[in-house]
Design an enzyme around this catalytic site. Structure first.
Site, mmCIF file in Angstrom:
data_model
loop_
_atom_site.group_PDB
_atom_site.id
_atom_site.type_symbol
_atom_site.label_atom_id
_atom_site.label_comp_id
_atom_site.label_asym_id
_atom_site.label_seq_id
_atom_site.Cartn_x
_atom_site.Cartn_y
_atom_site.Cartn_z
ATOM 1 N N MET A 95 -1.639 -37.219 -11.419
ATOM 2 C CA MET A 95 -0.366 -36.524 -11.171
ATOM 3 C C MET A 95 0.190 -35.885 -12.438
ATOM 4 O O MET A 95 0.982 -34.955 -12.371
ATOM 5 C CB MET A 95 0.673 -37.511 -10.625
ATOM 6 C CG MET A 95 0.465 -37.893 -9.181
ATOM 7 S SD MET A 95 1.959 -38.714 -8.606
ATOM 8 C CE MET A 95 1.443 -39.231 -6.993
ATOM 9 N N SER A 103 10.446 -25.751 -13.715
ATOM 10 C CA SER A 103 11.067 -25.407 -12.430
ATOM 11 C C SER A 103 11.782 -24.059 -12.448
ATOM 12 O O SER A 103 11.671 -23.298 -11.470
ATOM 13 C CB SER A 103 12.015 -26.520 -11.984
ATOM 14 O OG SER A 103 11.270 -27.671 -11.674
ATOM 15 N N THR A 145 15.149 -34.419 -11.653
ATOM 16 C CA THR A 145 13.970 -34.978 -12.303
ATOM 17 C C THR A 145 14.373 -36.162 -13.179
ATOM 18 O O THR A 145 15.528 -36.618 -13.149
ATOM 19 C CB THR A 145 13.190 -33.869 -13.049
ATOM 20 O OG1 THR A 145 11.977 -34.417 -13.523
ATOM 21 C CG2 THR A 145 13.974 -33.251 -14.191
ATOM 22 N N ASN A 158 14.356 -36.035 -5.035
ATOM 23 C CA ASN A 158 14.094 -35.003 -6.051
ATOM 24 C C ASN A 158 14.691 -33.649 -5.651
ATOM 25 O O ASN A 158 14.565 -32.680 -6.393
ATOM 26 C CB ASN A 158 12.591 -34.863 -6.329
ATOM 27 C CG ASN A 158 11.870 -34.073 -5.257
ATOM 28 O OD1 ASN A 158 12.323 -33.996 -4.115
ATOM 29 N ND2 ASN A 158 10.755 -33.473 -5.616
ATOM 30 N N LYS A 201 16.254 -39.678 -10.375
ATOM 31 C CA LYS A 201 15.866 -39.625 -8.957
ATOM 32 C C LYS A 201 16.471 -40.776 -8.146
ATOM 33 O O LYS A 201 16.770 -40.602 -6.965
ATOM 34 C CB LYS A 201 14.336 -39.616 -8.826
ATOM 35 C CG LYS A 201 13.713 -38.305 -9.300
ATOM 36 C CD LYS A 201 12.224 -38.283 -9.067
ATOM 37 C CE LYS A 201 11.611 -37.027 -9.663
ATOM 38 N NZ LYS A 201 10.158 -36.932 -9.447
ATOM 39 N N ASP A 220 8.015 -34.658 -3.421
ATOM 40 C CA ASP A 220 6.869 -34.904 -4.316
ATOM 41 C C ASP A 220 5.593 -35.244 -3.531
ATOM 42 O O ASP A 220 4.514 -34.701 -3.806
ATOM 43 C CB ASP A 220 7.178 -36.068 -5.271
ATOM 44 C CG ASP A 220 8.095 -35.651 -6.415
ATOM 45 O OD1 ASP A 220 8.122 -34.450 -6.753
ATOM 46 O OD2 ASP A 220 8.771 -36.529 -6.973
ATOM 47 N N LYS A 276 4.524 -55.573 -7.349
ATOM 48 C CA LYS A 276 5.102 -54.281 -6.922
ATOM 49 C C LYS A 276 4.191 -53.596 -5.891
ATOM 50 O O LYS A 276 4.664 -52.959 -4.958
ATOM 51 C CB LYS A 276 5.295 -53.365 -8.131
ATOM 52 C CG LYS A 276 6.353 -53.853 -9.116
ATOM 53 C CD LYS A 276 6.593 -52.758 -10.148
ATOM 54 C CE LYS A 276 7.333 -53.273 -11.349
ATOM 55 N NZ LYS A 276 7.302 -52.319 -12.473
HETATM 56 P P1 NDP Z 1 7.474 -44.861 -13.148
HETATM 57 O O1 NDP Z 1 7.978 -45.207 -14.514
HETATM 58 O O2 NDP Z 1 8.373 -44.991 -11.975
HETATM 59 O O3 NDP Z 1 6.186 -45.795 -12.825
HETATM 60 C C1 NDP Z 1 5.206 -46.021 -13.793
HETATM 61 C C2 NDP Z 1 3.968 -46.655 -13.162
HETATM 62 O O4 NDP Z 1 2.901 -46.561 -14.105
HETATM 63 C C3 NDP Z 1 4.112 -48.129 -12.826
HETATM 64 O O5 NDP Z 1 3.362 -48.414 -11.673
HETATM 65 C C4 NDP Z 1 3.497 -48.813 -14.073
HETATM 66 O O6 NDP Z 1 2.968 -50.089 -13.815
HETATM 67 C C5 NDP Z 1 2.370 -47.867 -14.350
HETATM 68 N N1 NDP Z 1 1.856 -47.872 -15.744
HETATM 69 C C6 NDP Z 1 2.484 -47.413 -16.850
HETATM 70 N N2 NDP Z 1 1.677 -47.529 -17.928
HETATM 71 C C7 NDP Z 1 0.507 -48.072 -17.484
HETATM 72 C C8 NDP Z 1 -0.719 -48.423 -18.111
HETATM 73 N N3 NDP Z 1 -0.924 -48.254 -19.435
HETATM 74 N N4 NDP Z 1 -1.703 -48.957 -17.358
HETATM 75 C C9 NDP Z 1 -1.519 -49.137 -16.038
HETATM 76 N N5 NDP Z 1 -0.373 -48.829 -15.370
HETATM 77 C C10 NDP Z 1 0.627 -48.299 -16.094
HETATM 78 O O7 NDP Z 1 6.864 -43.386 -13.270
HETATM 79 P P2 NDP Z 1 6.768 -42.275 -12.120
HETATM 80 O O8 NDP Z 1 6.241 -42.943 -10.913
HETATM 81 O O9 NDP Z 1 8.043 -41.533 -12.031
HETATM 82 O O10 NDP Z 1 5.688 -41.236 -12.729
HETATM 83 C C11 NDP Z 1 4.303 -41.540 -12.746
HETATM 84 C C12 NDP Z 1 3.499 -40.324 -13.190
HETATM 85 O O11 NDP Z 1 3.569 -39.295 -12.209
HETATM 86 C C13 NDP Z 1 3.976 -39.696 -14.502
HETATM 87 O O12 NDP Z 1 2.839 -39.374 -15.280
HETATM 88 C C14 NDP Z 1 4.682 -38.427 -14.060
HETATM 89 O O13 NDP Z 1 4.599 -37.422 -15.051
HETATM 90 C C15 NDP Z 1 3.871 -38.051 -12.831
HETATM 91 N N6 NDP Z 1 4.601 -37.214 -11.863
HETATM 92 C C16 NDP Z 1 4.114 -35.952 -11.602
HETATM 93 C C17 NDP Z 1 4.739 -35.126 -10.693
HETATM 94 C C18 NDP Z 1 4.185 -33.761 -10.444
HETATM 95 O O14 NDP Z 1 4.846 -32.954 -9.758
HETATM 96 N N7 NDP Z 1 2.980 -33.452 -10.905
HETATM 97 C C19 NDP Z 1 5.963 -35.539 -9.980
HETATM 98 C C20 NDP Z 1 6.388 -36.893 -10.296
HETATM 99 C C21 NDP Z 1 5.719 -37.681 -11.222
HETATM 100 P P3 NDP Z 1 3.883 -51.435 -13.921
HETATM 101 O O15 NDP Z 1 4.612 -51.514 -12.591
HETATM 102 O O16 NDP Z 1 2.903 -52.512 -14.129
HETATM 103 O O17 NDP Z 1 4.826 -51.238 -15.079
#
Ligand code: NDP
Length: 274
Positions: free
Chosen positions: A215, A17, A62, A87, A66, A102, A156
């Site tokens: 993402m 950033s 970040t 964010n 958040k 986002d 969820k």
């Molecule tokens: P969270 O921790 O809030 O959510 C994680 C999610 O991933 C849940 O739905 C979880 O499922 C699922 N998950 C984790 N591991 C697995 C797996 N092995 N198989 C299937 N589902 C899985 O994370 P965020 O939502 O904050 O972030 C998600 C992604 O988005 C990250 O990779 C982050 O880097 C990216 N991101 C990118 C941004 C950008 O600007 N490019 C901005 C924000 C985020 P369950 O509910 O079952 O646990």
């Protein structure tokens, strides 16, 4: 005296950033400075207060703050209220305006940079965490024919479905519930790629014409993008464009000017791949 902005998180040293916003400020000739602030796990409100007291005008927030940022905001934009995550702060006198840029960044990257209109498309959103939640309203505003929300922990996905049901056509389930269905746009908003893992997806979700969007970004193709490629998908994208576009949206909220993003995305892509 330069207007002061910052990104706050823990960890923070990896954050792009400062580079993005400094580049935007030079490009648009804005008298501002931008720094990175490491907050202790239990020190987020105190660090925000200290930055405001020093005259700070706004912040990006970040991982992992958040949700706390959402709670600290005294006013919220509609998209932040529905995402239940913030964010971006803009400090307006005594008020803290909380926004979530986002999802808008994701949509702008898909539509403007990747040239894929979302209207009338079948969209599959994988994940139900913060990033997915922030993406739902901006995606629905583009009027896809359907938005399917799939998550490993199915309840969820159902909860998000209920929360956003009045905003567009949504279906929800676990990954296998959509086995046999084709989608035009498949967005990985799970954090699986962070752990070099792959959601248990059905190969049949992809067609040769689909856009596969992760993402996450890294210096090599993620497992999700590799899997999509194996299914014959040619249009693959990672989250660098989203990162730059969400920053541009924050910059616009602060400065009222929309910076150009194309060259900044290219700069980051070459930086990440080296
Ligand atoms: P969270 O921790 O809030 O959510 C994680 C999610 O991933 C849940 O739905 C979880 O499922 C699922 N998950 C984790 N591991 C697995 C797996 N092995 N198989 C299937 N589902 C899985 O994370 P965020 O939502 O904050 O972030 C998600 C992604 O988005 C990250 O990779 C982050 O880097 C990216 N991101 C990118 C941004 C950008 O600007 N490019 C901005 C924000 C985020 P369950 O509910 O079952 O646990």
């Amino acid at each position: 005296m330069l207007d002061s902005y910052a990104v706050i998180g823990n960890p923070i040293s990896h954050s792009q950033s400062p580079l993005i916003h400094t580049t935007f400020s030079h490009q648009t000739d804005q008298a501002m400075q931008y720094e990175a602030i490491l907050a202790q796990q239990n020190g987020f409100p105190a660090a925000v207060t200290a930055f405001r007291q020093q005259g700070g005008k706004g912040m990006n927030v970040t991982i992992p703050f958040k949700l706390e940022a959402y709670q600290l905001s005294t006013r919220l934009t509609e998209r932040a209220r529905l995402a239940q995550a913030v964010n971006t702060f803009r400090f307006d006198g005594n008020q803290i305006l909380g926004d979530n840029t986002d999802g808008a960044g994701l949509v702008r990257d898909i539509e403007s940079n990747l040239d894929v209109p979302i209207a009338t498309k079948r969209v599959l959103l994988l994940g139900a965490g913060g990033a997915a939640r922030g993406a739902i309203l901006p995606l629905l505003e583009q009027k896809p024919s359907v938005l399917a929300i799939a998550n490993r922990t199915i309840h969820k996905a159902h909860t998000l479905h209920q929360q956003f049901i009045s905003y567009g056509h949504i279906v929800s389930g676990d990954f296998m519930d959509f086995s046999g269905e084709h989608f035009d746009i498949i967005i990985n908003a799970t954090s699986s790629s962070l752990h070099d893992a792959l959601p248990e997806l059905s190969p049949s979700n992809f067609t040769h014409q689909s856009l596969a969007y992760d993402m996450m970004y890294s210096n090599k193709p993620t497992r999700f993008l590799e899997f999509a490629k194996q299914q014959g998908v040619n249009h693959l994208a990672d989250g660098i464009g989203m990162l730059v576009e969400q920053a541009a949206e924050s910059f616009f909220l602060w400065r009222g000017i929309r910076p150009k993003t194309k060259d900044v995305i290219a700069m980051l892509q070459s930086k990440v791949s080296t």
